[in-house]
Design a protein around this motif. Structure first.
Motif, mmCIF file in Angstrom:
data_model
loop_
_atom_site.group_PDB
_atom_site.id
_atom_site.type_symbol
_atom_site.label_atom_id
_atom_site.label_comp_id
_atom_site.label_asym_id
_atom_site.label_seq_id
_atom_site.Cartn_x
_atom_site.Cartn_y
_atom_site.Cartn_z
ATOM 1 N N GLU A 110 0.833 -1.196 0.000
ATOM 2 C CA GLU A 110 0.000 0.000 0.000
ATOM 3 C C GLU A 110 0.868 1.246 0.000
ATOM 4 O OE1 GLU A 110 -2.921 -0.017 3.078
ATOM 5 O OE2 GLU A 110 -4.088 -1.636 2.140
ATOM 6 N N GLU A 111 0.390 2.253 -0.689
ATOM 7 C CA GLU A 111 1.079 3.536 -0.790
ATOM 8 C C GLU A 111 0.130 4.636 -0.339
ATOM 9 O OE1 GLU A 111 2.445 6.522 -4.395
ATOM 10 O OE2 GLU A 111 2.681 4.379 -4.686
ATOM 11 N N ASN B 167 -3.991 7.112 -11.329
ATOM 12 C CA ASN B 167 -3.729 5.673 -11.327
ATOM 13 C C ASN B 167 -3.988 5.117 -9.929
ATOM 14 O OD1 ASN B 167 -2.519 5.156 -14.104
ATOM 15 N ND2 ASN B 167 -1.220 6.815 -13.374
ATOM 16 N N PRO B 168 -5.051 4.347 -9.741
ATOM 17 C CA PRO B 168 -5.326 3.770 -8.420
ATOM 18 C C PRO B 168 -4.298 2.736 -7.995
ATOM 19 C CG PRO B 168 -7.296 3.753 -9.807
ATOM 20 C CD PRO B 168 -6.133 4.055 -10.692
ATOM 21 N N TYR B 169 -3.573 2.156 -8.973
ATOM 22 C CA TYR B 169 -2.620 1.087 -8.683
ATOM 23 C C TYR B 169 -1.318 1.302 -9.454
ATOM 24 C CZ TYR B 169 -7.043 -1.026 -7.270
ATOM 25 O OH TYR B 169 -8.263 -1.256 -6.680
ATOM 26 N N ARG B 170 -0.242 0.734 -8.923
ATOM 27 C CA ARG B 170 1.018 0.609 -9.658
ATOM 28 C C ARG B 170 1.204 -0.864 -9.992
ATOM 29 N NH1 ARG B 170 4.266 5.242 -9.042
ATOM 30 N NH2 ARG B 170 3.783 6.539 -7.210
ATOM 31 N N GLY B 171 1.664 -1.140 -11.208
ATOM 32 C CA GLY B 171 1.737 -2.518 -11.664
ATOM 33 C C GLY B 171 0.375 -2.980 -12.142
ATOM 34 N N LEU C 78 10.541 1.864 -8.623
ATOM 35 C CA LEU C 78 10.258 1.328 -7.293
ATOM 36 C C LEU C 78 11.328 0.344 -6.839
ATOM 37 C CD1 LEU C 78 6.443 0.557 -7.782
ATOM 38 C CD2 LEU C 78 7.482 2.672 -6.951
ATOM 39 N N GLY C 79 12.387 0.182 -7.649
ATOM 40 C CA GLY C 79 13.412 -0.806 -7.334
ATOM 41 C C GLY C 79 12.965 -2.218 -7.625
ATOM 42 N N LEU C 80 11.969 -2.376 -8.491
ATOM 43 C CA LEU C 80 11.416 -3.688 -8.814
ATOM 44 C C LEU C 80 11.641 -4.005 -10.289
ATOM 45 C CD1 LEU C 80 8.046 -3.405 -6.858
ATOM 46 C CD2 LEU C 80 10.100 -4.660 -6.163
ATOM 47 N N ALA D 290 -1.271 -0.687 -4.182
ATOM 48 C CA ALA D 290 -2.599 -0.087 -4.144
ATOM 49 C C ALA D 290 -2.529 1.244 -3.403
ATOM 50 C CB ALA D 290 -3.578 -1.028 -3.449
ATOM 51 N N LYS D 291 -3.399 2.167 -3.787
ATOM 52 C CA LYS D 291 -3.429 3.496 -3.181
ATOM 53 C C LYS D 291 -4.797 3.728 -2.533
ATOM 54 C CE LYS D 291 -0.471 5.203 -6.940
ATOM 55 N NZ LYS D 291 -0.344 6.204 -8.041
#
Length: 361
Positions: free
Chosen positions: A53-54, A75-79, A96-98, A110-111
């Protein structure tokens, strides 16, 4: 010979798009899988989706790209768990270092505070409304939305403020929010774009492993249109030598489902997407891989990708021109070439909060 130092076994990545978990371009160190030397068979563990979560400080992203028709997005989500192997947003996971590979589709962010932050930004006295685009980076209706409901909560905020929204998705879950989208569309405040890359369910499952099959997306178009929500059919991306022969059929299917407009974008392979795509292509379609890449390079001056404005989404040269002409002819024949009415911004209002003094007028 593989391009990747960190391939993941096929059993572990079932229903995933990428075949590796290479470090992002900003990482100083790379990790590689290696055998431990024992002759004991190791358990194959399925790649599971992990959600972090962010807590965002802002929800609206302002963009200044001159070749896109909006200046702000959310954007509600990353990825994205859909795992589309060609997704141009994969390189964003490197920030994100991923890994832009498997991490992009299995390690999501998720945000949950996004709706509240959005409402706060819309209440700013200096805010001026314009169409808010959602789904331009990662899909707001990917599988985790069913449980999280962040996209729906954002729509509830936009409905309350009577703010215009344009949504792009492959997810049939958009039908769930018809009760919000239909009244907004009736006031000229909402449109949806549904992306259909191919009509072949087997090819779709290979390229877009966790996205709804094409027939299900066409059904979503029908549902939205029957509910009064205008829908654009998005033939994106067009893959030369793999899906480009379907262009007219895709447009015909979209028109039959009720779409009132259409658009197209050529396959884009920025940064880490190119090696991921090429590894997938050589594994899935070894007989076509050379042709597909030759066509793409022909359109980008010999490179896998050219990021120049007004070039990156279409390319140039004979093949790009042919695809553009075919699209224009088919769209005109099917009535998908007409200009759609702009979404309204004049209805925007800041709703009162509990305890606010109401206006006398």
């Amino acid at each position: 010979m593989t391009r990747h130092a960190n391939p993941v076994g096929a059993g572990a990545r079932r229903a995933r798009g990428a075949a590796s978990r290479d470090a992002g371009r900003f990482e100083r160190h790379a990790r590689a899988a290696d055998h431990d030397g024992w002759d004991i068979p190791e358990e194959v563990r399925q790649e599971r989706t992990e959600i972090a979560e962010e807590r965002p400080r802002s929800a609206i992203n302002y963009v200044r790209s001159p070749d896109i028709p909006f200046d702000r997005s959310l954007n509600p989500y990353r990825g994205c768990e859909h795992g589309c192997i060609y997704c141009f947003a994969r390189p964003s996971h490197a920030y994100l270092g991923l890994s832009p590979g498997l991490d992009f589709e299995t390690r999501l962010t998720a945000k949950p505070d996004a709706p509240a932050v959005l409402a706060r930004e819309l209440r700013n006295p200096r805010y001026r409304p314009a169409v808010l685009a959602i789904g331009t980076n990662t899909d707001p209706y990917q599988p985790i939305e069913r449980d999280r409901g962040i996209m729906r909560a954002c729509l509830e905020v936009l409905r309350e403020f009577r703010h215009p929204v344009a949504i792009v998705t492959k997810g049939a879950l958009v039908e769930r929010d018809l009760d919000i989208l239909a009244p907004m569309a009736a006031e000229g405040l909402a449109r949806v774009g549904i992306s259909v890359t191919t009509l072949d369910p087997a090819l779709s499952r290979a390229m877009e492993p966790r996205a709804p099959v094409p027939a299900r997306r066409l059904a979503a178009i029908r549902t939205l249109v029957s509910g009064g929500v205008p829908v654009r059919l998005m033939a994106s991306p067009v893959v030369p030598g793999l899906t480009d022969h379907e262009l007219e059929a895709i447009l015909e299917a979209g028109a039959e489902a009720g779409a009132d407009a259409a658009s197209w974008i050529m396959l884009r392979l920025p940064r880490e997407v190119s090696p991921l795509w090429q590894d997938w292509l050589e594994a899935a379609f070894p007989g076509r891989a050379a042709k597909v890449m030759a066509r793409l390079r022909e359109m980008h001056g010999g490179k896998d990708y050219d990021s120049r404005w007004h070039h990156r989404m279409r390319g140039e040269g004979p093949h790009a021109q042919i695809v553009a002409q075919r699209f224009a002819r088919a769209a005109r024949r099917l009535g998908l070439d007409r200009r759609t009415a702009p979404l309204r911004t004049d209805l925007f209002r800041v709703p009162p909060r509990p305890g606010d003094q109401l206006s006398l007028f």
